[in-house]
Design a protein around this motif. Structure first.
Motif, PDB file in Angstrom:
ATOM      1  N   SER A  33      20.821 -19.887 -39.305  1.00  0.00           N
ATOM      2  CA  SER A  33      21.274 -20.139 -37.935  1.00  0.00           C
ATOM      3  C   SER A  33      22.746 -19.761 -37.816  1.00  0.00           C
ATOM      4  O   SER A  33      23.494 -19.871 -38.788  1.00  0.00           O
ATOM      5  CB  SER A  33      21.110 -21.623 -37.575  1.00  0.00           C
ATOM      6  N   TYR A  35      26.354 -20.255 -35.410  1.00  0.00           N
ATOM      7  CA  TYR A  35      27.046 -21.083 -34.426  1.00  0.00           C
ATOM      8  C   TYR A  35      28.422 -20.499 -34.163  1.00  0.00           C
ATOM      9  O   TYR A  35      29.061 -19.942 -35.057  1.00  0.00           O
ATOM     10  CB  TYR A  35      27.195 -22.522 -34.929  1.00  0.00           C
TER      11      TYR A  35
ATOM     12  N   GLU B  96      15.974 -30.694 -31.630  1.00  0.00           N
ATOM     13  CA  GLU B  96      14.564 -30.859 -31.311  1.00  0.00           C
ATOM     14  C   GLU B  96      13.764 -30.567 -32.568  1.00  0.00           C
ATOM     15  O   GLU B  96      14.275 -29.971 -33.513  1.00  0.00           O
ATOM     16  CB  GLU B  96      14.156 -29.905 -30.187  1.00  0.00           C
ATOM     17  N   ILE B  98      11.769 -28.456 -34.191  1.00  0.00           N
ATOM     18  CA  ILE B  98      11.165 -27.136 -34.354  1.00  0.00           C
ATOM     19  C   ILE B  98      10.281 -27.131 -35.584  1.00  0.00           C
ATOM     20  O   ILE B  98       9.188 -26.600 -35.595  1.00  0.00           O
ATOM     21  CB  ILE B  98      12.262 -26.062 -34.473  1.00  0.00           C
ATOM     22  N   SER B  99      10.780 -27.711 -36.629  1.00  0.00           N
ATOM     23  CA  SER B  99       9.995 -27.811 -37.858  1.00  0.00           C
ATOM     24  C   SER B  99      10.036 -29.268 -38.276  1.00  0.00           C
ATOM     25  O   SER B  99      10.461 -30.127 -37.502  1.00  0.00           O
ATOM     26  CB  SER B  99      10.614 -26.930 -38.951  1.00  0.00           C
ATOM     27  N   ASN B 100       9.604 -29.547 -39.467  1.00  0.00           N
ATOM     28  CA  ASN B 100       9.643 -30.922 -39.933  1.00  0.00           C
ATOM     29  C   ASN B 100      11.059 -31.429 -40.161  1.00  0.00           C
ATOM     30  O   ASN B 100      11.266 -32.613 -40.342  1.00  0.00           O
ATOM     31  CB  ASN B 100       8.870 -31.046 -41.238  1.00  0.00           C
ATOM     32  N   PHE B 101      12.028 -30.524 -40.177  1.00  0.00           N
ATOM     33  CA  PHE B 101      13.359 -30.946 -40.566  1.00  0.00           C
ATOM     34  C   PHE B 101      14.405 -30.748 -39.481  1.00  0.00           C
ATOM     35  O   PHE B 101      15.477 -31.287 -39.560  1.00  0.00           O
ATOM     36  CB  PHE B 101      13.773 -30.217 -41.850  1.00  0.00           C
ATOM     37  N   ASN B 103      16.493 -28.551 -38.591  1.00  0.00           N
ATOM     38  CA  ASN B 103      17.841 -28.079 -38.864  1.00  0.00           C
ATOM     39  C   ASN B 103      18.233 -26.861 -38.054  1.00  0.00           C
ATOM     40  O   ASN B 103      19.375 -26.445 -38.077  1.00  0.00           O
ATOM     41  CB  ASN B 103      17.956 -27.697 -40.345  1.00  0.00           C
ATOM     42  N   GLU B 104      17.247 -26.288 -37.370  1.00  0.00           N
ATOM     43  CA  GLU B 104      17.449 -24.913 -36.944  1.00  0.00           C
ATOM     44  C   GLU B 104      18.251 -24.728 -35.668  1.00  0.00           C
ATOM     45  O   GLU B 104      18.805 -23.668 -35.448  1.00  0.00           O
ATOM     46  CB  GLU B 104      16.088 -24.223 -36.787  1.00  0.00           C
ATOM     47  N   LYS B 105      18.276 -25.700 -34.794  1.00  0.00           N
ATOM     48  CA  LYS B 105      19.025 -25.542 -33.554  1.00  0.00           C
ATOM     49  C   LYS B 105      19.673 -26.873 -33.237  1.00  0.00           C
ATOM     50  O   LYS B 105      19.031 -27.772 -32.692  1.00  0.00           O
ATOM     51  CB  LYS B 105      18.094 -25.119 -32.410  1.00  0.00           C
ATOM     52  N   LEU B 106      20.919 -26.987 -33.598  1.00  0.00           N
ATOM     53  CA  LEU B 106      21.651 -28.229 -33.429  1.00  0.00           C
ATOM     54  C   LEU B 106      22.504 -28.204 -32.175  1.00  0.00           C
ATOM     55  O   LEU B 106      23.184 -27.217 -31.903  1.00  0.00           O
ATOM     56  CB  LEU B 106      22.547 -28.477 -34.653  1.00  0.00           C
ATOM     57  N   PHE B 108      25.654 -30.004 -30.813  1.00  0.00           N
ATOM     58  CA  PHE B 108      26.740 -30.803 -31.366  1.00  0.00           C
ATOM     59  C   PHE B 108      27.517 -31.534 -30.286  1.00  0.00           C
ATOM     60  O   PHE B 108      27.656 -31.055 -29.148  1.00  0.00           O
ATOM     61  CB  PHE B 108      27.732 -29.905 -32.122  1.00  0.00           C
TER      62      PHE B 108
END
Lengths: 115, 118
Positions: A33, A35, B96, B98-101, B103-106, B108
């Motif tokens: 990802s 940012y 949200e 997206i996967s179980n974790f 991490n992909e779209k935070l 802040f």
């Protein structure tokens, strides 16, 4: 184990130029990802790649693009640079594997200055 | 749309004092993840904790503790017996599922700059 590596660390470009930033994720991590961090807007999500496919994109103009290679390394490109693109660009990698407890690991970023 | 609010822009405390960093979030998702990250002057974001929306148990890790309350949409972070090395900018983030974790779209918050005075 090596961390997330971003190159270059610092970059100075002129308005109108284009720039390519690179991110090498932690070995075995398939999600990358990107940012953008600026004093005014804070940390904003640019896009996320998994297995060479862009899965998610933030609210940035089309001048911002990216890609991911088969070895999970990722690049982001900004074309026609504007002064407002000056920022710290951070890359994060994640394992993304069901059953594995993992978090996003961030690199130290590339600080881009547009003059 | 998701939103994270960190109302405290800057906090200064004397070493060994306890300090709490506030985080309030907004989301329409029923499944989501909450995070805290620390950003030292070097720039990289250091992961501190991830919490999913179904786990409201408070957590303690050494001098760090987190209080997750869905009823008030808050995920506050407390440092006990603060040390100079705790000086950094701290970010709360929401994702949200997206996967179980997640991490992909935070998303802040704007961050809280914490300064520990020796």
């Amino acid at each position: 184990k090596a961390g997330v590596t971003q190159t270059p660390r610092y970059l100075i470009k002129t308005r109108g130029q284009q720039v390519t930033l690179s991110c090498s994720p932690i070995s075995g991590h398939r999600s990358v990802s990107w940012y953008q961090q600026t004093p005014g807007q804070g940390l904003q999500f640019l896009f996320e790649y998994f297995s060479e496919t862009q899965r998610n994109k933030g609210n940035f103009p089309g001048r911002f693009s990216g890609r991911q290679f088969s070895n999970s390394r990722s690049e982001m490109n900004v074309s026609t640079l504007e002064l407002g693109d000056s920022a710290l660009y951070l890359c994060a990698s994640s394992l993304i594997n069901t059953g594995q407890n993992t978090e996003a690991f961030f690199g130290q970023g590339t600080r881009l200055t547009v003059v | 749309a998701q939103k994270v609010t960190q109302a405290q822009t800057e906090i200064s405390v004397v070493e060994k004092e306890d300090v709490t960093l506030d985080c309030v979030y907004e989301t329409r998702d029923t499944t989501y993840y909450l995070f805290w990250y620390k950003q030292p002057p070097s720039g990289e974001l250091v992961f501190l904790i991830r919490r999913n929306s179904f786990d409201e148990q408070n957590e303690i890790s050494g001098r760090y503790s987190w209080n997750f309350q869905k009823s008030t949409s808050s995920f506050n972070f407390t440092i006990t017996a603060s040390q100079v090395v705790d000086s950094a900018v701290y970010f709360c983030a929401l994702s949200e599922a997206i996967s179980n974790f997640g991490n992909e779209k935070l998303t802040f918050g704007t961050g809280t700059r914490l300064t520990i005075i020796p």
